[in-house]
Write a protein that holds these residues in place. Structure first.
Motif, PDB file in Angstrom:
ATOM      1  N   PHE A 138      31.610  79.655  73.191  1.00 32.79           N
ATOM      2  CA  PHE A 138      32.809  80.377  73.613  1.00 32.79           C
ATOM      3  C   PHE A 138      32.801  81.836  73.152  1.00 32.79           C
ATOM      4  N   VAL A 139      31.749  82.236  72.436  1.00 36.27           N
ATOM      5  CA  VAL A 139      31.650  83.626  71.975  1.00 36.27           C
ATOM      6  C   VAL A 139      31.382  84.523  73.177  1.00 36.27           C
ATOM      7  N   ILE A 177      29.408  89.242  85.247  1.00 36.37           N
ATOM      8  CA  ILE A 177      30.853  89.003  85.120  1.00 36.37           C
ATOM      9  C   ILE A 177      31.527  90.223  84.515  1.00 36.37           C
ATOM     10  N   ASN A 178      32.637  90.608  85.098  1.00 37.48           N
ATOM     11  CA  ASN A 178      33.424  91.714  84.548  1.00 37.48           C
ATOM     12  C   ASN A 178      34.335  91.154  83.453  1.00 37.48           C
ATOM     13  N   PRO A 179      34.109  91.523  82.174  1.00 37.23           N
ATOM     14  CA  PRO A 179      34.901  90.934  81.085  1.00 37.23           C
ATOM     15  C   PRO A 179      36.367  91.333  81.112  1.00 37.23           C
ATOM     16  N   HIS A 180      36.725  92.332  81.893  1.00 39.60           N
ATOM     17  CA  HIS A 180      38.107  92.816  81.917  1.00 39.60           C
ATOM     18  C   HIS A 180      38.926  92.177  83.031  1.00 39.60           C
ATOM     19  N   LYS A 181      38.313  91.262  83.773  1.00 38.29           N
ATOM     20  CA  LYS A 181      39.049  90.604  84.857  1.00 38.29           C
ATOM     21  C   LYS A 181      39.297  89.160  84.508  1.00 38.29           C
ATOM     22  N   HIS A 193      43.982  82.350  72.595  1.00 33.35           N
ATOM     23  CA  HIS A 193      43.979  82.390  74.054  1.00 33.35           C
ATOM     24  C   HIS A 193      42.552  82.564  74.546  1.00 33.35           C
ATOM     25  N   ALA A 194      42.283  82.088  75.742  1.00 32.56           N
ATOM     26  CA  ALA A 194      40.962  82.257  76.343  1.00 32.56           C
ATOM     27  C   ALA A 194      40.877  83.608  77.036  1.00 32.56           C
ATOM     28  N   GLU A 195      39.679  84.165  77.066  1.00 32.68           N
ATOM     29  CA  GLU A 195      39.478  85.423  77.780  1.00 32.68           C
ATOM     30  C   GLU A 195      39.629  85.182  79.287  1.00 32.68           C
ATOM     31  N   PRO A 196      40.178  86.159  80.013  1.00 31.99           N
ATOM     32  CA  PRO A 196      40.421  85.942  81.449  1.00 31.99           C
ATOM     33  C   PRO A 196      39.173  85.566  82.242  1.00 31.99           C
ATOM     34  N   TYR A 197      38.009  86.169  81.906  1.00 30.36           N
ATOM     35  CA  TYR A 197      36.811  85.883  82.700  1.00 30.36           C
ATOM     36  C   TYR A 197      36.324  84.448  82.529  1.00 30.36           C
TER      37      TYR A 197
END
Length: 768
Positions: A752-753, A764-768, A578-582
């Motif tokens: 993509f890392v 960018i907030n990595p948790h959003k 899956h891709a990260e949300p951000y």
């Protein structure tokens, strides 16, 4: 790891697109920094056995040479190719089964001799001599395993499952599937398990199966004159990946005698890319393993295998216990699931900390790895020999079918230091092979051989010994330590609920093992089937499904599975499903940058040689320009390895003209096939004169004219899913508007890392 990685280099292939040099900015994960080398040694998470990481070319390169070869392929060659695929699957299954049997035979006989020697000394009350013999044998075996790993093949340490996962994801770390790694994996695992260390041989069997598959799938060897035409079809990463998948499934099937579980393990945990044809071949491979093991076990029933007997290839038959359960039992099972999730996440947390600590020791050199193994071996010997002295002697139960106390090396009724007709229940767990200890824990609890203090002491010791042992320089699996710890606390819960529960204590032990496995490894379907095949108890299916789902859900709230943690710790650029949300906040064009190195359809030799020399990129866009086209247009993508072969062939011209037909006559498709074990053409080997540097070469015949492309406005999240699902190495980004150069950049695995993206866009907030 962040604290100790500042002095070592890592270098990850093609990061940031194929033609660009990127400034990375500050990153939180040193292993992913530019110009650093990645670490493939399981035991040296930082600073030892560093090597460069590249991606694998799973995509079919559809150039003119490939198309000509495909059109010229005769029907009998196609039949040969299909037959050979199934033949290799057969050989992988057979070889893995033979290796598994040999490993088990060796472990049971070596460990059996050691235990019988110690037991005979104890029966004569020579307790100090018994400890000396026990600890001495363990130390010699452990040092032998450590020496093989530290000096022979450092990549063989650990379970190897994280490396196999990364390879099947498209990450190529040198030596992880090499023949030397296979040799050390087999013998190091035998010595390590026979040394009494709290490790399993089941995890290493997955790596062993993958190494066997990689060795058989090399596509021939010039060194050994195995260059038959029909072997050439396998000189590509795509077919090798399929074979390694079969090998990983065969490893699980051989370790647990669980053929269906092996297929599901490869599907759920190991492979990142799957198709129906691969399902058939893995199923066939594991079926071959099952048949081979059954044949060997029938042979051993006649007493031809020394101390092996019928044991060793673990099979825990608990179907003699009834699986009737009521509401109190369901509540207890829910409790076991929650407990397994909490303990599993805590276990993973501690393993992570211990591995980071060991990396500081291991990076000092091979001798320090051996010393660390020796210290852990002595600690384990002291626990295995010393802790049973804390247990009181128990009179043998009357009307027993088996002998009490046990005369041989296996059984539930160890005499240890007790007088005649009494036994030490803690010794039957510690003073045994790991397989026999699990059999004892899963045995029916009718006679109640294990007291509550015994189970508490054993669980505590195995829990912490398993943590401190994983990460030393020996091949070590996590399955068996986790099953031992889980079965001990599961049986403990069964003992505590004995008065109100309808389930047998042995079934509680099985469910405890399932809960701890789910909490540490986060697998569900494959673990469920493996445990059912291990125990031959289909009635436990609903309860096992419930406990695995609960334990995985609880543990996921705290951290990742242990193998995912190790993949990240080792710096392997693994692409998640899956891709990260951000990533949805960015588009593909946001993470590619220039300058982009491109070639013309007919390019000057000097330009190609210079580009190959100053960059480490593994593919370059080819652009046709006037007068060959009306306007610049993207022709395709050419690989570095193909360019090197073309330059070595020296089919150059003095003028800038298309000479595709001559190149097609000079070269064949198999000339550009990927050599096994990284033995391809190197730039340093080329001898090109100054006159040749000014000449031209036509790139059209070797250019992949159908590369995957995305428009620059595609969301980065969608591009990441596409990249992973198709098993790509390069993804071309093209402009949205006309009138611009025909290519914007190239996305590679590194783009993509998360550390790279967050380094470019720190806001960018990595948790959003």
């Amino acid at each position: 790891m962040e604290d100790h990685a500042e002095d070592h280099d890592i270098e990850i292939e093609g990061y940031g697109g194929i033609g660009e040099e990127k400034e990375f900015g500050s990153m939180k994960e040193p292993l992913l920094l530019r110009n650093r080398q990645n670490n493939t040694s399981q035991i040296a998470i930082v600073g030892a056995n560093v090597c460069p990481i590249e991606s694998l070319d799973y995509e079919i390169v559809e150039n003119e040479l490939f198309k000509q070869d495909w059109r010229a392929r005769k029907k009998n060659e196609i039949v040969q190719y299909v037959v050979l695929k199934w033949t290799l699957a057969l050989l992988i299954g057979f070889s893995t089964g033979v290796v598994a049997f040999f490993s088990n035979l060796a472990v049971e006989n070596i460990a059996g001799f050691k235990l019988l020697l110690t037991n005979s000394l104890m029966l004569r009350a020579n307790y100090y001599q018994a400890f000396g013999a026990f600890a001495g044998c363990n130390a010699v075996l452990a040092v032998a395993a450590a020496t093989l790993c530290a000096y022979g093949a450092p990549a063989a340490a650990g379970s190897g499952i994280p490396e196999v996962k990364a390879y099947l994801n498209g990450v190529d770390a040198p030596s992880i599937l090499a023949p030397s790694t296979l040799f050390v994996k087999i013998f190091g695992s035998i010595f390590g398990v026979a040394a009494g260390l709290v490790v399993g041989k089941e995890g290493p069997m997955v790596h062993t199966g993958a190494c066997i598959a990689a060795f058989l799938g090399q596509g021939g060897s010039r060194r050994y004159h195995l260059t038959w035409r029909w072997l050439r079809h396998f000189k590509n990463d795509r077919d090798r990946r399929d074979l390694v998948t079969c090998g990983a499934a065969a490893g699980v099937a051989a370790a647990f005698r669980a053929p269906v579980g092996g297929v599901l393990f490869a599907l759920e945990e190991a492979a990142s890319w799957w198709r129906s044809a691969l399902l058939w071949r893995t199923f066939f491979t594991t079926a071959v393993v099952a048949v081979v093991l059954r044949g060997f076990m029938d042979f051993c029933k006649s007493g031809n295998c020394g101390l092996f007997g019928e044991g060793g290839l673990i099979m825990f038959d608990v179907n003699s216990s009834t699986a009737n359960y009521g509401t109190p039992d369901l509540l207890a099972i829910i409790f076991l699931g929650v407990l397994g999730g909490l303990l599993g996440s805590f276990y993973n947390y501690l393993v992570d900390k211990v591995l980071r600590t060991y990396s500081i020791i291991n990076e000092k050199g091979p001798i320090f790895k051996v010393i660390l193994v020796l210290c852990i071996s002595l600690l384990t010997s002291c626990c295995s020999y010393g802790l049973p002295w804390l247990s009181a002697c128990t009179p043998c139960p009357p009307h027993l079918m088996e002998q009490c106390p046990t005369a041989g090396r296996s059984g539930n009724y160890k005499n240890f230091q007790c007088p005649p007709h009494q036994y030490n229940d803690l010794a039957s767990l510690f003073f045994n092979t790991n397989d026999d200890a699990i059999k004892n824990l899963l045995s029916p609890g009718i006679t109640k051989q294990f007291h509550i203090p015994t189970l508490l002491v054993f669980f505590s010791a195995i829990f912490f010994l398993g943590i401190v042992t994983y990460g030393i320089a020996v091949p070590s699996g996590l399955f068996i330590p986790v099953i031992l710890a889980g079965a001990s606390y599961g049986r403990l819960v069964g003992r505590l609920l004995g008065s109100i529960s309808q389930l047998d204590a042995g079934l509680f032990a099985l469910l405890g093992a399932a809960s701890f496995l789910g909490g540490t490894m986060r697998m569900t379907v494959s673990l469920c089937v493996i445990l059912l095949e291990l125990t031959n108890d289909l009635l436990m299916l609903p309860l096992m499904m419930l406990v695995l789902l609960i334990s995985k859900t609880v543990a996921d709230c705290f951290n990742k599975g242990v193998y995912d943690q190790i993949v990240k710790m080792k710096g392997l650029p693994y692409m998640e499903a899956h891709a990260e949300p951000y990533m949805r906040q960015l588009v593909a064009g946001d993470v590619v940058s220039g300058p982009l190195f491109t070639f013309s359809g007919v390019e000057k030799v000097g330009n190609i040689w210079h580009a190959l020399k100053i960059t480490r990129h593994n593919a370059f866009p080819v652009i046709d320009e006037p007068p060959y086209t009306d306007a610049p247009e993207l022709c395709g993508l050419v690989l570095r390895s193909h360019l090197l072969v073309l330059l070595k062939g020296k089919k150059f011209t003095k003028h800038k003209v298309m000479t595709g037909s001559e190149i097609m006559r000079r070269f064949k498709a198999h000339d550009f096939a990927k050599a096994g074990s990284g033995k391809g053409v190197r730039l340093e080997e080329l001898e090109i004169s100054e006159e040749e540097m000014e000449m031209y070469v036509d790139l059209h015949p070797i250019t992949n004219t159908s590369p995957y492309t995305v428009v620059e406005t595609m969301s980065l999240a969608k591009a990441a899913v596409l990249f992973r699902e198709l098993g790509l190495r390069h993804l071309l980004v093209v402009p949205k508007t006309p009138g611009r150069p025909p290519i914007v950049g190239i996305l590679t695995r590194h783009d993509f890392v998360p550390e790279h993206i967050l380094g470019l866009y720190p806001h960018i907030n990595p948790h959003k």
